[in-house]
Design a protein around this motif. Structure first.
Motif, short mmCIF file in Angstrom:
data_model
loop_
_atom_site.label_atom_id
_atom_site.label_comp_id
_atom_site.label_asym_id
_atom_site.label_seq_id
_atom_site.Cartn_x
_atom_site.Cartn_y
_atom_site.Cartn_z
N ASP A 58 0.85 -1.19 0.00
CA ASP A 58 0.00 0.00 0.00
C ASP A 58 0.88 1.25 0.00
N ILE A 59 0.27 2.41 0.00
CA ILE A 59 0.99 3.68 -0.11
C ILE A 59 1.88 3.95 1.11
N GLN A 60 1.52 3.40 2.28
CA GLN A 60 2.34 3.60 3.48
C GLN A 60 3.54 2.65 3.54
N HIS A 61 3.57 1.67 2.69
CA HIS A 61 4.65 0.67 2.67
C HIS A 61 5.82 1.28 1.89
N LEU A 62 6.76 1.90 2.60
CA LEU A 62 7.81 2.69 1.96
C LEU A 62 9.13 1.95 1.77
N GLU A 63 9.38 0.91 2.59
CA GLU A 63 10.63 0.17 2.49
C GLU A 63 10.34 -1.31 2.27
N GLY A 64 11.27 -1.97 1.59
CA GLY A 64 11.10 -3.39 1.35
C GLY A 64 12.41 -4.12 1.20
#
Length: 151
Positions: A58-64
């Motif tokens: 989603d849009i809040q998922h900034l790092e992976g």
């Protein structure tokens, strides 16, 4: 475009990275260079570079997380220090094209898979394999994981 749905098994040895999604385009090639500098340590590799990407949920998922690796054959058994052996067996939708068209290839594959009624599996890694082409631009093949229960 040559779109298709298939079950595919990947076996690779790679190194793990983590970072902001917006920086993947810079970070992943740097990690790939480090990996290639150690390629001689990976016995039985097939010479095919592969990257795995944690899907953005989603849009809040900034790092992976991501992995850069080399595909290996079934005889492979000794994992070099700081690397991991990873095996994935998953249902995917896939397409292939020039590396310079990477963003549009992803967009078009997402669009096609949605039109076909496929549901993305956001718990499995997105896979890209890289294929140098003699005298031409490198190609990339994209594998987007999908749920097994299609329509």
């Amino acid at each position: 475009m040559d779109y298709q749905s298939l079950n595919y098994n990947f076996r690779l040895v790679g190194v793990k990275g983590r970072g902001a999604y917006e920086n993947f385009h810079k970070e992943v090639p740097l990690l790939a260079k480090q990996l290639w500098s150690r390629a001689n340590e990976i016995q039985s590799h097939l010479g095919i570079e592969i990257a795995l990407f944690e899907p953005k949920t989603d849009i809040q998922h900034l790092e992976g997380n991501y992995y850069v690796g080399l595909m290996v054959n079934d005889a492979f058994n000794k994992v070099p220090k700081g690397m991991e052996l990873i095996e994935l067996n998953q249902q995917y939708v896939t397409n292939r094209g020039k590396i310079s068209n990477l963003n549009s290839l992803h967009f078009e594959l997402l669009k096609w898979s949605k039109e076909q009624g496929y549901t993305r599996n956001l718990k499995s890694y997105i896979v890209e394999t890289y294929h140098p082409m003699e005298g031409r631009e490198e190609e990339v093949r994209i594998f987007l994981p999908i749920e097994e229960n299609h329509r």
